[in-house]
Design a protein around this motif. Structure first.
Motif, PDB file in Angstrom:
ATOM      1  N   LEU A   1     -53.254 -23.696  -3.559  1.00 30.26           N
ATOM      2  CA  LEU A   1     -52.518 -22.366  -3.687  1.00 30.26           C
ATOM      3  C   LEU A   1     -52.864 -21.479  -4.621  1.00 30.26           C
ATOM      4  O   LEU A   1     -53.338 -21.652  -5.674  1.00 30.26           O
ATOM      5  N   GLN A   2     -52.926 -20.087  -4.213  1.00 28.71           N
ATOM      6  CA  GLN A   2     -53.047 -18.979  -5.036  1.00 28.71           C
ATOM      7  C   GLN A   2     -52.049 -17.962  -4.942  1.00 28.71           C
ATOM      8  O   GLN A   2     -51.246 -17.933  -3.729  1.00 28.71           O
ATOM      9  N   PRO A   3     -51.774 -17.112  -6.027  1.00 29.21           N
ATOM     10  CA  PRO A   3     -50.579 -16.105  -5.815  1.00 29.21           C
ATOM     11  C   PRO A   3     -51.026 -15.458  -4.712  1.00 29.21           C
ATOM     12  O   PRO A   3     -52.039 -15.140  -4.398  1.00 29.21           O
ATOM     13  N   LEU A   4     -50.091 -14.866  -3.868  1.00 30.37           N
ATOM     14  CA  LEU A   4     -50.315 -13.660  -2.752  1.00 30.37           C
ATOM     15  C   LEU A   4     -49.852 -12.347  -3.142  1.00 30.37           C
ATOM     16  O   LEU A   4     -48.850 -12.026  -3.640  1.00 30.37           O
ATOM     17  N   GLY A   5     -51.045 -11.525  -3.477  1.00 27.42           N
ATOM     18  CA  GLY A   5     -51.000 -10.104  -3.718  1.00 27.42           C
ATOM     19  C   GLY A   5     -49.873  -9.193  -2.968  1.00 27.42           C
ATOM     20  O   GLY A   5     -49.975  -9.497  -1.830  1.00 27.42           O
ATOM     21  N   ARG A   6     -49.185  -8.505  -3.707  1.00 30.17           N
ATOM     22  CA  ARG A   6     -48.742  -7.327  -2.774  1.00 30.17           C
ATOM     23  C   ARG A   6     -48.963  -6.959  -1.718  1.00 30.17           C
ATOM     24  O   ARG A   6     -48.435  -6.458  -0.617  1.00 30.17           O
ATOM     25  N   GLN A   7     -50.226  -6.683  -1.756  1.00 29.00           N
ATOM     26  CA  GLN A   7     -51.055  -5.790  -0.478  1.00 29.00           C
ATOM     27  C   GLN A   7     -50.858  -6.547   0.847  1.00 29.00           C
ATOM     28  O   GLN A   7     -51.193  -6.155   1.919  1.00 29.00           O
ATOM     29  N   PHE A   8     -50.378  -7.769   0.523  1.00 31.13           N
ATOM     30  CA  PHE A   8     -50.391  -8.738   1.764  1.00 31.13           C
ATOM     31  C   PHE A   8     -48.937  -9.090   2.220  1.00 31.13           C
ATOM     32  O   PHE A   8     -48.784  -9.923   3.239  1.00 31.13           O
ATOM     33  N   LEU A   9     -48.229  -7.993   1.832  1.00 32.46           N
ATOM     34  CA  LEU A   9     -46.663  -8.347   1.974  1.00 32.46           C
ATOM     35  C   LEU A   9     -46.272  -7.258   3.204  1.00 32.46           C
ATOM     36  O   LEU A   9     -45.230  -7.449   3.753  1.00 32.46           O
ATOM     37  N   ASP A  10     -47.105  -6.320   3.235  1.00 31.28           N
ATOM     38  CA  ASP A  10     -46.540  -5.117   4.363  1.00 31.28           C
ATOM     39  C   ASP A  10     -46.547  -5.783   5.701  1.00 31.28           C
ATOM     40  O   ASP A  10     -45.747  -5.396   6.394  1.00 31.28           O
ATOM     41  N   LEU A  11     -47.534  -6.545   6.291  1.00 34.47           N
ATOM     42  CA  LEU A  11     -47.931  -6.912   7.750  1.00 34.47           C
ATOM     43  C   LEU A  11     -46.360  -8.054   7.862  1.00 34.47           C
ATOM     44  O   LEU A  11     -46.577  -8.946   6.895  1.00 34.47           O
ATOM     45  N   PRO A  12     -45.373  -7.866   8.842  1.00 33.13           N
ATOM     46  CA  PRO A  12     -44.468  -8.965   8.990  1.00 33.13           C
ATOM     47  C   PRO A  12     -45.209 -10.198   9.366  1.00 33.13           C
ATOM     48  O   PRO A  12     -46.288 -10.111   9.840  1.00 33.13           O
ATOM     49  N   TYR A  13     -44.385 -11.220   9.171  1.00 34.17           N
ATOM     50  CA  TYR A  13     -44.890 -12.542   9.376  1.00 34.17           C
ATOM     51  C   TYR A  13     -45.096 -12.426  10.930  1.00 34.17           C
ATOM     52  O   TYR A  13     -44.388 -11.953  11.913  1.00 34.17           O
ATOM     53  N   GLN A  14     -46.180 -13.367  11.524  1.00 29.37           N
ATOM     54  CA  GLN A  14     -46.468 -13.154  12.940  1.00 29.37           C
ATOM     55  C   GLN A  14     -46.013 -14.137  13.743  1.00 29.37           C
ATOM     56  O   GLN A  14     -45.910 -14.038  15.133  1.00 29.37           O
ATOM     57  N   ALA A  15     -45.693 -15.587  13.306  1.00 32.34           N
ATOM     58  CA  ALA A  15     -45.423 -16.465  14.079  1.00 32.34           C
ATOM     59  C   ALA A  15     -43.845 -16.560  14.484  1.00 32.34           C
ATOM     60  O   ALA A  15     -42.897 -16.380  13.375  1.00 32.34           O
ATOM     61  N   ILE A  16     -43.611 -16.575  15.710  1.00 29.91           N
ATOM     62  CA  ILE A  16     -42.230 -16.527  16.212  1.00 29.91           C
ATOM     63  C   ILE A  16     -41.957 -17.654  17.157  1.00 29.91           C
ATOM     64  O   ILE A  16     -42.616 -17.831  18.108  1.00 29.91           O
ATOM     65  N   LYS A  17     -40.701 -18.148  16.662  1.00 24.14           N
ATOM     66  CA  LYS A  17     -40.561 -19.462  17.554  1.00 24.14           C
ATOM     67  C   LYS A  17     -40.059 -19.165  19.127  1.00 24.14           C
ATOM     68  O   LYS A  17     -39.177 -17.977  18.947  1.00 24.14           O
ATOM     69  N   ALA A  18     -40.284 -19.827  20.013  1.00 20.41           N
ATOM     70  CA  ALA A  18     -39.837 -19.265  21.157  1.00 20.41           C
ATOM     71  C   ALA A  18     -39.551 -20.470  22.130  1.00 20.41           C
ATOM     72  O   ALA A  18     -39.934 -21.447  21.895  1.00 20.41           O
ATOM     73  N   ARG A  19     -38.880 -20.345  23.229  1.00 24.57           N
ATOM     74  CA  ARG A  19     -38.706 -21.236  24.425  1.00 24.57           C
ATOM     75  C   ARG A  19     -38.835 -20.563  25.830  1.00 24.57           C
ATOM     76  O   ARG A  19     -38.444 -19.269  26.009  1.00 24.57           O
ATOM     77  N   LEU A  20     -38.973 -21.252  26.809  1.00 28.69           N
ATOM     78  CA  LEU A  20     -39.087 -20.782  27.986  1.00 28.69           C
ATOM     79  C   LEU A  20     -37.699 -20.891  28.897  1.00 28.69           C
ATOM     80  O   LEU A  20     -37.296 -21.918  28.808  1.00 28.69           O
ATOM     81  N   VAL A  21     -37.075 -19.815  29.284  1.00 28.75           N
ATOM     82  CA  VAL A  21     -35.742 -19.934  29.817  1.00 28.75           C
ATOM     83  C   VAL A  21     -35.683 -20.061  31.090  1.00 28.75           C
ATOM     84  O   VAL A  21     -36.856 -19.822  31.864  1.00 28.75           O
ATOM     85  N   GLY A  22     -34.653 -20.454  31.596  1.00 32.24           N
ATOM     86  CA  GLY A  22     -34.502 -20.465  33.088  1.00 32.24           C
ATOM     87  C   GLY A  22     -34.758 -21.844  33.601  1.00 32.24           C
ATOM     88  O   GLY A  22     -34.485 -22.092  35.122  1.00 32.24           O
TER      89      GLY A  22
END
Length: 946
Positions: A851-872
């Motif tokens: 692990l390393q500290p995460l610099g502030r320049q890497f906080l601008d982009l929103p997290y990209q992984a979104i949980k989903a399910r197939l409906v219907g």
């Protein structure tokens, strides 16, 4: 072994050299047998001693290529003859006399049963239309050995190539010759169909009779059948007589049953057949086994040598009675089919003198074509290169004029035109056929292994060796089970052991292909994450064969008593019986428990079981010479991206469901094995119907039930999400390199009913997959490049264990060597944590030094992984099956889709997480494909009404 080297009589004789098909002494060769321009197929090395030739193996020649790999049984055509006066001796008496006298004057064959009139049940059903499968089932049903095939490519000099095939079932043999077949597979099928037709004619079809289960009744009935045949009856004919007389089938173990009775004697017949007979009724019968009678009779009988009546034929060789034979290996086919010539005054010297005369005689008439009227079974002379040889014909095609002949002094087969064959004159039949057949003791199981033949030819062919004879049989040909020794060096070499070690190292030791995919079976999975594999090869087949042979024939009461374990030795290998299934396995003692019980690790399966010391533990080295040395077959690996701390019993169960023991799995080495750790591998599975490869590792790693995550994998651990668009929480300022305690912004999600372009990174099932916003992929790639640069050049220290909190953000170094934005999901101990990869949706276990500290320049982009399910849609049953999950992964992982946002809600497995309900549309083709409708059409899901 002083007696073995002392037994090599040829050390005081002229040195012996192995030629193409003959053994010759050097002084005779140089004076009599060398033509004006000699071109021997194995060049002579004049002036070499036996020891020098042993140290320099004699090279092989082109003729050694086997045209037909085994000598076929020929059946000469005979016309009906009038009744003759039979000898008063029965076949069993003659066999007994032959064992003592090694000579038989006449015999009366056992009676042949009538054809059974039973209901035809062949073929069994349409699924066995393959003639090879039909023949195997027929042989099994008729209590016959399993068919053994040998395919040979024709060595005739003509355009193109074709194949012959021979099948052997016990003493019965059949060949596809003279039919010339284009491929080996077609030749195998052709000979199987031919053999099946002949066996149906000989034995009759299968029947629908019931099987006798009463052992005593089986004994009484078989005794009654044998009693009806005063001259004895062939053992393989008993099942047919039994069906005809009693309208029932014998049980599979009927041969073992009759062994237990003293009312039946077994005698050895021709072609490895067995004759059953009753004790002789005359008063002399009580002396059959008398040692005194045998001693009084055998010396006198051994001196009697009667010549057969009829055309002159070479007799059967009488090998030495010694325990050790000096011989030269002339032909190598497999571990049970090795041919050799005996060396000594009565053998190699006599045949050499006769071959001189043979060449002188036939050289004078070689310009005249041979006879056209070739007869199967008769003996001829044929010239190969400059040398003449004695052969016997056992196949002849009158249309083509081609004859298959057996070299009686060498042991191999070949095909010649009739014009090359000359009748063998009487004076050249006085000396018996010199080729003797050898079987390598303890290596019989490898007789069908093609790779072994290369080792046999390399080590044995053309060598002058000493054979320790363990058993011998004298019939139409001399056969012996032997251990071969090379005594040419200062320290003699046991070649059987040498060959086994070579086979073991190169064939039997399980190995994975480095840099390539290997086919394996998963044999066992432990809760700590050790996965044991069986590499798909013949090695396990040979082990099973050896184990079955030992269990079926070697575990007598005396063997069990001899191998009883008194003191446990953890360095030894034991034969252990599993209480759960009653089967026997090889195992090492892992620990000793109370009450006479021990923990045993099964070395061929990777499983540990508890056995009782006295009843279920036997010393394997007391029961077999080969099995204690046979390589362990369980191959231990660890799974890539799934560290030991992350593994659990639930994950072991899931892996067993994904990869059952009888299903072939593909494996690729990611990290080779080290001295203290097994190789790290990726397991993948082929998924029907398109044979797509799906990662088992990824399926296990992304399952939230198995990863041990806490709270929201999207970095929200306390409060359920109420809306799709969430406000950014307040956070304190932090400079580059400082520990970040704030949250990542959520991605922007379109409103309900709107289109949402996504990229799917991972998928467990239609109800659980991870998407990334397609529009942000360019920004994600740019951020990842910058993150690698910063982290690689980071000079600071890793965070202290007491400063790490659940929910904190870091840059984490993955096992692939790259850094990612991660959120600490669970603290395992001071050195290990479970982290969630914010942009990709999977979990993993990392050590805190990654692990390393995460610099502030890497906080601008929103997290990209979104949980989903197939409906219907919903699964047909309570949950999605393994096959459904693998199919869904095949359809969506690492692909782009247009989706429609239908709804959102809490994750049922982790209420702190929000899950998007999406409809997925594949727009990559000419026609749009809705994934929910596709799964319904494939019968994997049903539609949800409303």
């Amino acid at each position: 072994m002083a007696n073995k080297s002392a037994n090599l009589n040829t050390r005081n004789q002229p040195p012996t050299v192995a030629y193409k098909n003959k053994v010759t002494t050097q002084n005779v060769l140089s004076e009599k047998r060398t033509p004006p321009t000699p071109t021997p197929l194995i060049p002579p090395k004049l002036g070499l001693s036996i020891q020098e030739k042993n140290s320099k193996p004699v090279q092989t020649q082109s003729k050694i290529v086997k045209s037909i790999s085994d000598r076929l049984n020929f059946k000469p055509q005979t016309s009906p003859s009038p009744p003759t006066v039979l000898s008063p001796l029965s076949p069993s008496q003659l066999v007994a006399a032959a064992a003592a006298a090694e000579s038989v004057a006449s015999s009366t064959p056992p009676e042949t049963p009538k054809t059974l009139q039973v209901k035809t049940m062949w073929p069994l059903n349409s699924q066995h239309q393959n003639p090879c499968k039909q023949l195997e089932i027929y042989a099994q049903s008729m209590k016959l050995p399993k068919p053994s095939y040998k395919v040979v490519k024709s060595s005739a000099k003509r355009q193109g190539s074709f194949f012959y095939c021979k099948v052997k079932i016990g003493s019965y043999g059949c060949t596809s010759y003279p039919e010339e077949i284009a491929t080996s597979e077609e030749a195998t099928r052709a000979v199987a169909a031919k053999a099946l037709h002949e066996l149906l004619q000989i034995n009759g079809p299968l029947s629908s009779l019931t099987e006798t289960t009463n052992k005593n009744l089986v004994k009484d009935r078989v005794v009654a059948i044998v009693a009806e045949h005063s001259n004895g009856v062939f053992m393989h004919q008993i099942p047919k007589y039994y069906q005809e007389q009693f309208r029932e089938n014998l049980p599979e173990d009927w041969e073992k049953i009759i062994v237990e009775t003293s009312e039946i004697f077994k005698e050895k017949g021709a072609h490895d057949s067995t004759i059953l007979c009753l004790p002789y009724p005359s008063p002399r019968s009580k002396h059959r086994s008398s040692d005194k009678v045998a001693e009084a009779i055998s010396p006198r009988v051994e001196k009697i040598e009667l010549n057969p009546i009829g055309p002159p034929v070479p007799g059967v060789l009488k090998p030495p009675v010694d325990e050790y034979w000096d011989l030269c290996i002339t032909c190598v086919l497999d571990t049970t089919d090795i041919w050799a010539r005996l060396i000594g005054e009565e053998y190699s010297d006599r045949i050499e003198s006769m071959l001189n005369e043979l060449e002188s005689y036939y050289q004078k008439i070689s310009n005249v074509p041979g006879v056209k009227d070739i007869e199967v079974g008769k003996y001829y002379a044929v010239q190969v290169e400059e040398y003449w040889h004695r052969v016997q014909c056992f196949e002849y095609n009158a249309k083509t004029g081609m004859a298959v002949v057996f070299f009686i002094d060498h042991g191999d087969d070949d095909t010649y035109h009739y014009s090359k064959l000359y009748p063998l004159e009487k004076q050249f039949c006085k000396i018996p056929a010199q080729a003797i057949k050898l079987t390598l003791a303890n290596l019989e199981v490898f007789n069908d292994c093609a790779e072994v033949i290369e080792y046999l030819e390399e080590v044995l062919l053309g060598q002058i060796l000493v054979a320790e004879v363990l058993s011998r049989e004298l019939g139409e040909e001399v056969t012996a089970s032997v251990i071969l020794y090379d005594t040419s060096k200062e320290q003699e070499v046991n070649l059987n052991d040498f060959l086994f070690n070579k086979i073991s190292e190169n064939i039997l030791v399980p190995k994975l292909n480095q840099g390539h995919v290997s086919e394996v079976y998963v044999s066992h999975v432990t809760e700590s994450g050790d996965v044991y594999l069986h590499v798909k090869s013949d090695s396990m087949k040979y082990l099973v064969s050896l184990m079955n042979t030992l269990i079926q024939t070697g575990l007598t009461s005396e063997d069990i008593q001899r191998s009883e374990v008194k003191n446990i030795d953890r360095s030894k290998l034991y034969l252990v019986r599993c209480v759960e299934d009653g089967n026997w396995y090889r195992g090492n003692v892992a620990s000793i428990e109370a009450h006479n019980r021990v923990d045993v690790f099964l070395v061929d399966f990777g499983k540990t079981i508890i056995v009782r010391k006295k009843q279920d533990l036997l010393a394997l080295d007391q029961l077999s010479e080969v099995l204690p040395k046979y390589p362990y077959q369980a191959f231990k690996v660890r799974l890539h991206n799934i560290p030991e701390a992350m593994f659990s019993s639930e994950m072991a169960t899931k892996l067993t469901l994904l990869a059952p023991p009888d299903q072939v799995i593909l494996v690729k080495i990611i990290t080779p094995a080290l001295a203290s750790s097994p190789p790290i591998v990726e397991l993948v599975k082929r998924c029907e119907p398109n044979n797509i490869v799906v990662s088992i590792n990824s399926t296990l790693a992304m399952d939230p039930n198995l990863a041990g995550s806490n709270g929201d994998g999207n970095n929200n651990t306390t409060r359920p999400k109420k809306r799709l668009e969430r406000s950014v929480s307040r956070h304190s300022a932090a400079g580059d390199g400082e520990l970040v305690t704030r949250n990542l912004k959520p991605p922007v999600i379109p409103d309900f009913g709107r289109y949402f372009d996504v990229h799917i990174t991972m998928a467990a099932s239609p109800g659980n997959f991870t998407v990334q916003p397609y529009d942000d992929r360019v920004h994600l790639e740019a951020m990842m490049v910058q993150l690698q640069e910063v982290c690689v050049n980071y000079m600071g220290s890793a965070p202290l264990s007491d400063s790490i909190k659940e929910g904190s953000l870091y840059a984490g170094k993955h096992f692939d060597g790259h850094f990612y934005r991660v959120c600490v999901s669970k603290i395992i101990n001071d050195q290990m944590v479970t982290v969630y990869f914010c942009d990709f949706g999977d979990f993993s276990v990392l050590s805190t030094d990654k692990l390393q500290p995460l610099g502030r320049q890497f906080l601008d982009l929103p997290y990209q992984a979104i949980k989903a399910r197939l409906v219907g849609i919903q699964p047909l049953n309570i949950d999605w099956s393994v096959e459904d999950c693998l199919r869904f992964q095949e359809l969506v992982v690492e692909r782009n889709f247009v989706s429609i946002v239908v709804d959102s809600g809490p994750d049922q497995l982790s209420p702190g997480d929000t899950v998007l309900g999406l409809k997925l549309i594949d727009v990559s083709g000419e026609t749009d494909i809705y994934l929910d409708k596709l799964l319904i059409a494939e019968g994997r899901a049903t539609a949800i009404e409303g």
